[in-house]
Motif scaffolding. Sequence first.
Motif, short mmCIF file in Angstrom:
data_model
loop_
_atom_site.label_atom_id
_atom_site.label_comp_id
_atom_site.label_asym_id
_atom_site.label_seq_id
_atom_site.Cartn_x
_atom_site.Cartn_y
_atom_site.Cartn_z
N CYS A 84 0.77 -1.35 -0.04
CA CYS A 84 0.21 0.29 -0.18
C CYS A 84 0.51 1.14 -0.19
O CYS A 84 1.75 1.59 0.64
CB CYS A 84 -0.56 0.03 1.52
SG CYS A 84 -1.83 1.39 1.77
N GLU A 85 -0.05 2.55 -0.54
CA GLU A 85 1.13 3.40 -0.81
C GLU A 85 0.60 4.67 -0.35
O GLU A 85 1.41 6.04 -0.04
CB GLU A 85 1.75 3.59 -2.46
CG GLU A 85 2.47 3.02 -2.60
CD GLU A 85 2.07 3.11 -4.31
OE1 GLU A 85 2.01 4.13 -5.09
OE2 GLU A 85 2.84 1.91 -5.16
N CYS B 135 -4.43 0.75 3.29
CA CYS B 135 -6.16 1.70 3.17
C CYS B 135 -7.34 1.15 2.27
O CYS B 135 -7.90 1.88 2.77
CB CYS B 135 -5.12 3.64 2.36
SG CYS B 135 -4.63 3.21 0.69
N GLY B 136 -7.08 0.67 1.24
CA GLY B 136 -7.37 -0.26 0.84
C GLY B 136 -8.21 0.79 -1.37
O GLY B 136 -9.50 0.94 -1.23
N CYS C 94 -5.94 3.40 -2.30
CA CYS C 94 -5.26 3.53 -3.53
C CYS C 94 -4.35 2.50 -4.62
O CYS C 94 -5.28 1.79 -4.93
CB CYS C 94 -3.40 3.97 -2.39
SG CYS C 94 -2.82 2.83 -2.21
N CYS D 298 -3.53 -0.34 -3.82
CA CYS D 298 -4.55 -1.87 -3.08
C CYS D 298 -5.20 -1.90 -4.09
O CYS D 298 -5.45 -2.86 -4.17
CB CYS D 298 -4.86 -0.53 -1.67
SG CYS D 298 -4.28 -1.05 -0.13
ZN LIG Z 1 -3.39 1.53 -0.42
#
Ligand SMILES: [Zn+2]
Length: 327
Positions: A49-50, A59-60, A62, A65
Amino acid sequence: MSAPYPWLEAAWQRVLSTKARPAQALLLAGPRGVGKGALAQAWAQALLCEAPQPDGAACGSCAACHWFETGGHPDFRLVTLQEKAGKEGETRLATAIEVDQAREAVDFVQLSTYRAGFRVVLVDPADSLNLAAANALLKVLEEPPLNTVFVLVSDQPRRLLPTIRSRCTRLDIGLPPVELAQQWLVGQGVEDASNLLALSGGTPLDARRWSEGGELDERRAVLEGLARPDQVDPVTLGERWKAVSPQTWHNVAFKWLGDLLAVKLQGKVQFNRDFAEVLARLGNKADLEKLLALAKAQANEGRILAHPLNRALQLEAWLIQYRHLFD
Ligand SMILES: [Zn+2]
């Protein structure tokens, strides 16, 4: 993102707490059906995840993700059992992870990463690596390239090469507390959660799976034969059982034998509570030595029995042995 399942919260926090310096090879070990695979996936996503959350979870939302969730993150590889076409055109899961797959993963970790972060290889189930595949993987586990994380998932960590095990940081995931598992099953709309949980040996994901699809019908078909050893004809029943998925058959028969043993040794049924009376009667009648031998063979040969060759014949031979328990 929180832990994939409520009972994994502590394990999840523990894994996340290592994010600044993640283990280069993490082994998630524990019984099947407790969500180890989902935890491994969540960890892989967190690493890729970035725009992670303050606790390090993904984060779900980005780009990374998004790629991960749609199965296309360029810095992620899943090494797992492949689907193969069977003789009659049906798809079957391979019984082992082959060396080509391991080599592909090895090549992958030698490349530079597409994005700036980690590169993650998830091997699930790691105990299915065949010897050549395990040895190929061992080489990179011994000297993993920078920013590379391996996550291995296994129900049977003892089947892994000791040299692979020793390269891994191991995290054991146990069975969840019964109450928590039951609560979750009820929340999932599973009826008869308590019985199903007992049946599945306390593994909530198996219990949920059992509550769906035709597995309960299959279970019943197997149990009805097991419950009446004096009345069944091995040939007829072997033919009928052939239609049951090998995995289900194995699980049901294994637990049934386990219950017969439990009746004999502890005076109580552990799994098939709905057959408690029959089990009590049969358990008392069964020959302990033969029962131990059959249960042991069942435990060892589960994988072989799952082989579809001469399936009806195999089942028939098994039934004859089973009937002799009660001679
Ligand atoms: Zn993410």
